[in-house]
Scaffold this motif. Structure first.
Motif, PDB file in Angstrom:
ATOM      1  N   TYR A  92      -4.092   9.030   5.003  1.00 39.43           N
ATOM      2  CA  TYR A  92      -5.163  10.005   4.728  1.00 39.43           C
ATOM      3  C   TYR A  92      -5.107  11.154   5.720  1.00 39.43           C
ATOM      4  O   TYR A  92      -5.083  12.337   5.330  1.00 39.43           O
TER       5      TYR A  92
ATOM      6  N   ALA B 237       0.757   4.047  -2.968  1.00 40.31           N
ATOM      7  CA  ALA B 237       0.406   5.433  -2.659  1.00 40.31           C
ATOM      8  C   ALA B 237       1.486   6.395  -3.144  1.00 40.31           C
ATOM      9  O   ALA B 237       1.197   7.383  -3.830  1.00 40.31           O
TER      10      ALA B 237
ATOM     11  N   ARG C 175     -10.969  -1.848  -6.215  1.00 39.34           N
ATOM     12  CA  ARG C 175     -11.283  -0.666  -5.414  1.00 39.34           C
ATOM     13  C   ARG C 175     -12.792  -0.572  -5.239  1.00 39.34           C
ATOM     14  O   ARG C 175     -13.555  -1.102  -6.057  1.00 39.34           O
TER      15      ARG C 175
ATOM     16  N   THR D  65      -4.048   3.115   5.168  1.00 36.80           N
ATOM     17  CA  THR D  65      -4.879   4.101   4.478  1.00 36.80           C
ATOM     18  C   THR D  65      -5.321   5.216   5.418  1.00 36.80           C
ATOM     19  O   THR D  65      -5.279   6.403   5.060  1.00 36.80           O
TER      20      THR D  65
ATOM     21  N   ASN E 199      -4.819  -3.351   5.278  1.00 34.51           N
ATOM     22  CA  ASN E 199      -4.308  -2.093   4.745  1.00 34.51           C
ATOM     23  C   ASN E 199      -5.134  -0.895   5.191  1.00 34.51           C
ATOM     24  O   ASN E 199      -4.824   0.241   4.826  1.00 34.51           O
ATOM     25  N   ASP E 200      -6.171  -1.143   5.996  1.00 31.40           N
ATOM     26  CA  ASP E 200      -6.978  -0.028   6.497  1.00 31.40           C
ATOM     27  C   ASP E 200      -6.148   0.891   7.381  1.00 31.40           C
ATOM     28  O   ASP E 200      -6.308   2.121   7.335  1.00 31.40           O
TER      29      ASP E 200
ATOM     30  N   SER F  56      -2.995   7.936  -1.738  1.00 34.26           N
ATOM     31  CA  SER F  56      -3.317   7.129  -0.559  1.00 34.26           C
ATOM     32  C   SER F  56      -4.770   6.681  -0.553  1.00 34.26           C
ATOM     33  O   SER F  56      -5.097   5.610  -0.043  1.00 34.26           O
TER      34      SER F  56
ATOM     35  N   ALA G  12     -12.773   3.946  -0.854  1.00 36.64           N
ATOM     36  CA  ALA G  12     -12.093   5.039  -1.551  1.00 36.64           C
ATOM     37  C   ALA G  12     -13.074   6.165  -1.882  1.00 36.64           C
ATOM     38  O   ALA G  12     -12.741   7.353  -1.749  1.00 36.64           O
TER      39      ALA G  12
ATOM     40  N   THR H  60       0.827  -1.210   0.000  1.00 34.12           N
ATOM     41  CA  THR H  60       0.000   0.000   0.000  1.00 34.12           C
ATOM     42  C   THR H  60       0.858   1.255   0.000  1.00 34.12           C
ATOM     43  O   THR H  60       0.531   2.238  -0.686  1.00 34.12           O
TER      44      THR H  60
ATOM     45  N   ALA I 130      -5.640   1.736  -1.850  1.00 38.27           N
ATOM     46  CA  ALA I 130      -6.030   0.639  -0.944  1.00 38.27           C
ATOM     47  C   ALA I 130      -7.015  -0.297  -1.632  1.00 38.27           C
ATOM     48  O   ALA I 130      -7.952   0.132  -2.304  1.00 38.27           O
TER      49      ALA I 130
END
Length: 807
Positions: free
Chosen positions: A271, A198, A455, A267, A263-264, A229, A459, A194, A233
């Motif tokens: 973010y 990004a 995705r 992210t 991967n949360d 970013s 997102a 990730t 994800a």
């Protein structure tokens, strides 16, 4: 019968369209609430008090058919007071508007899901998520076509109400063994992959924005990194929707889905990091270090919150023996509280939900009843399925109703760079991961992992949260995000099934676990743990065994009620299988097929009885116990002592190894020297005849092959038993030395000719090359050299015997 079947087929195919019409008709009150239908101008009517307290009243419209009768006012004769008749029927849509609209949307989602599965020809080609997005586009177009603004998917609604059921269902029923065995690979894909996507995508988009003539020169580096970013994800909702339909094998499913779950944290950190940096005038090194530390705080903090709530839920379920009705409610409430508590501190709510579900499940299932377990299972499946359907429908509606700004350069570049970053990231990380994996990831697996990076709505919701004040290009970001989502869901989601079939990728095998498989699995775990202890290498099997021992010794006693805390894992698994088989047998109506000899465990599971009294073991005396300990201490090896890890560079050297090497070298040099001497002193021997030729010559002239009379002068061949085939093991001893003794040669030896005698073996640790033996005197060595050089001999003429006759 054929005519009847042909008439029933069109009606069956038309059933989904009837569902669609019914769903759209159900939306008419919703359209009416938004002012989409023509209606009469509102009339204002006085409120009719229906309650005894002030403020407790109901507004009812006045019907034309109702009559108004004046009421005489005795107190004031100059005024007349009118009274409205009792309202028989009234309409108050504003009172039920919100729950009514929510119910309509859920009903629409369920009808669409039902219609999707009624037509198998469509479900085999198009994924369910694609059809739901199309339905959302149609509904949004219908609402916008009548002149109203379609509702959009609010970020708060998505993150607080729609996403938690899906993540809780995935975390509670997570295949824990496969997840832990591939945890290292999943973390590398989730964290490093990730971050790569990004920064790689953000950097390339920033370089693209610097090109003149694109109209994107106002977008800075931080804005591009923030966009990278958001779009980098992998979405768990989209992955679940697609991968569960193609039935991919367990390894690929857990790798892609585990990456989308973990991967949360990356992210969320990226973010909030870039969003805060956008408000700073200057970003310092301290800000970057704090942002790096925030990743560990967000991820580990979310896991910690989930573990705390999971332990509390397990401990609470210990006391629900007499109140079985509320057992499922504790699971839902504690899990949702874990998610909200993590979001309260800006931690990873997804990781909190996963941790709480994984921690509470084994203990909760040991405490609750089977009916509560069934309730939890089906309610979570139903809740997550409805949430997933609503997400995709609202995604389509929001696409129609949202504000968009289309820039060909930015959107096409985003799509191309997303694909390139995903492919390069998977190939590079897999090359590194395969150096440490026992089961390597094949090129087919790498292709599916790269192609399955879908995705979704996460997102879109993160892009919807952007502020116009700091990000004026928010509409263009949302347009690019929706384009990437539609491309991954429609193009990649629709083509991944035929690609899996074309590449012959291994699919999931729907097999039930057996008691035999469980026994062998536990046996292999114990075996590998013992091997690691013997080698001194403490791998994941060792730490897993430590964790299981700690769990069995302390945690189970605190979180599991009754005797279930002391029950072995194998017995618990067997009880669960027996209960499941009994319930399936009852549901299938096969009670009449039950054999007469039912297992005792089955009957105990169906009708549980009191546990038998434990058998008392005979007590041992202190002396006997000490004697047993002494025997074990003296005869058994301590396998759990800490040893150094096995390494060929750190092995303890053998003190005799150098001496043996020197001895072997000297022996090898002596043999080489002896071969050289033999080559110089020996005339090449005659070419030996084949056995057939030798028998022919003996048959033609048998007297020529009689042994010599002076056989006492023949040498004796002594054979070394260590290597009887090697020429170095043969010693030629002159028989005349033997004649020096007082004993004359025996007649048996005279008739034998060449005598084979076994050489005495050399003692260990001695060099048989340089250690003088019985026949190694200088005279014997000279005789050996002479015997090894018989001198030139004439070639036998034709018809002459091979060995001349004795005189």
């Amino acid at each position: 019968m054929q005519a009847k079947g042909s008439r029933g087929a069109p009606s069956l195919c038309a059933l989904p369209f009837l569902f669609l019409v019914a769903a759209l008709l159900g939306l008419l009150p919703l359209l009416h609430s938004h002012g989409l239908l023509a209606s009469e101008p509102p009339h204002h009517y006085p409120a009719v008090i229906s309650g005894s307290e002030p403020g407790d009243f109901t507004a009812a419209p006045l019907d034309v058919s109702q009559e108004i009768h004046p009421l005489p006012n005795h107190s004031s004769p100059g005024h007349t007071k009118y009274r409205k008749a009792f309202p028989v029927l009234g309409i108050d849509y504003t009172h039920v508007r919100i729950p009514f609209e929510i119910s309509l949307w859920i009903l629409l989602a369920c009808l669409m899901k039902l219609g999707f599965h009624v037509i198998p020809s469509v479900s085999n080609i198009v994924p369910e998520s694609c059809l739901l997005i199309v339905v959302g586009l149609l509904v949004g177009g219908l609402i916008k076509g009548v002149g109203e603004t379609p509702p959009s998917l609010k970020s708060d609604i998505f993150f607080l109400f729609l996403l938690p059921p899906i993540i809780l269902d995935a975390g509670y029923f997570l295949p824990l063994r496969q997840f832990t065995e591939n945890l290292g690979t999943i973390l590398i894909f989730a964290v490093v992959g990730t971050l790569w996507n990004a920064f790689f995508l953000g950097g390339l988009m920033y370089a693209m924005c610097q090109i003149s003539g694109t109209g994107l020169n106002d977008i800075g580096l931080l804005a591009n990194l923030l966009f990278g970013s958001i779009i980098s994800a992998v979405d768990p909702v989209a992955v679940l929707a697609v991968f569960e339909e193609i039935h991919i094998n367990e390894l690929l499913h857990i790798l892609v889905f585990g990456e989308s779950l973990l991967n949360d944290a990356v992210t969320v950190v990226l973010y909030h990091l870039f969003e805060e940096f956008a408000n700073f005038e200057q970003v310092t090194v301290t800000d970057i270090i704090l942002g790096f530390l925030s990743f560990f705080v967000v991820s580990l903090g979310g896991v910690f919150v989930g573990v705390i709530y999971g332990v509390i839920a397990a401990f609470t379920s210990r006391f629900t023996t007499h109140i079985r009705v509320i057992e499922p409610l504790f699971v839902f409430l504690y899990s949702y509280m874990a998610y909200l508590s993590a979001e309260l501190f800006h931690l990873s709510g997804i990781m909190a939900l996963i941790a709480s579900g994984v921690v509470m499940r084994p203990y909760v299932e040991a405490n609750i009843s089977h009916k509560s377990h069934t309730t939890i299972k089906y309610f979570l499946k139903m809740w997550s399925s409805v949430s997933e359907t609503l997400i995709f429908i609202f995604l389509g509606v929001s696409t129609v109703g949202g504000r968009h700004y289309w820039n060909w350069t930015f959107i096409i570049s985003t799509l191309i760079f997303c694909l390139i970053a995903r492919v390069l990231g998977v190939l590079g990380l897999t090359w590194f991961i395969n150096k440490f994996r026992i089961v390597k990831l094949t090129p087919k697996d790498q292709f599916i992992i790269a192609y399955g990076g879908l995705r979704g709505a996460i997102a879109f919701s993160l892009g919807y949260l952007l502020d116009y004040e700091h990000f004026g290009m928010r509409d263009m970001f949302l347009t690019a995000i929706i384009t990437v989502i539609f491309f991954t869901v429609f193009v990649q989601g629709m083509t991944i099934r035929p690609l899996v079939d074309l590449l012959a990728v291994k699919k999931k095998q729907e097999t039930k676990r057996s008691i035999n498989e469980e026994i062998h699995t536990q046996f292999l775990d114990h075996l590998l743990t013992g091997i690691e202890d013997i080698c001194g290498h403490y791998g994941h099997h060792h730490w897993k065994d430590k964790l299981n021992r700690f769990n069995k010794k302390y945690v189970k006693k605190c979180l599991i009620a009754g005797e279930r805390s002391k029950e072995p894992q194998l017995i618990a698994f067997y009880h669960k299988m027996e209960m499941k088989q009994a319930i399936e047998l009852v549901e299938s109506g096969g009670l009449g097929k039950i054999p007469s000899a039912i297992s005792t465990v089955s009957m105990q599971n169906i009708n549980p009885k009191a546990l038998p009294v434990k058998r008392m073991l005979p007590a041992l005396s202190k002396d006997k116990e000490e004697e047993i300990r002494k025997i074990l201490r003296n005869n058994l090896q301590k396998t759990r002592q800490r040893l150094r890890s096995y390494n060929r560079h750190t092995l303890v050297a053998d003190p005799y190894e150098e001496a043996w090497n020197q001895m072997l070298l000297r022996r090898q040099k002596a043999r080489q020297l002896e071969q050289k001497i033999n080559n110089y002193l020996t005339v090449p021997a005659h070419k030996l005849d084949s056995p057939t030729m030798s028998r022919a010559r003996i048959g033609s002239d048998p007297l020529a092959y009689e042994p010599k009379s002076d056989s006492g002068n023949l040498p004796i061949i002594t054979v070394d038993p260590a290597s009887p085939q090697s020429p170095e093991s043969v010693d030629l001893v002159n028989e005349e030395l033997k004649g020096t003794s007082c004993l004359p040669p025996s007649p048996e030896e005279d008739e034998e000719g060449l005598v084979m005698r076994v050489k005495d073996p050399s003692s260990p640790g001695t060099d048989d090359v340089f250690t003088p033996g019985a026949g190694d005197s200088p005279s014997n060595q000279r005789i050996m050299r002479c015997l090894s050089d018989p001198g030139p001999q004439p070639e036998p003429e034709e018809g002459e015997p091979f060995i001349p006759k004795g005189k």
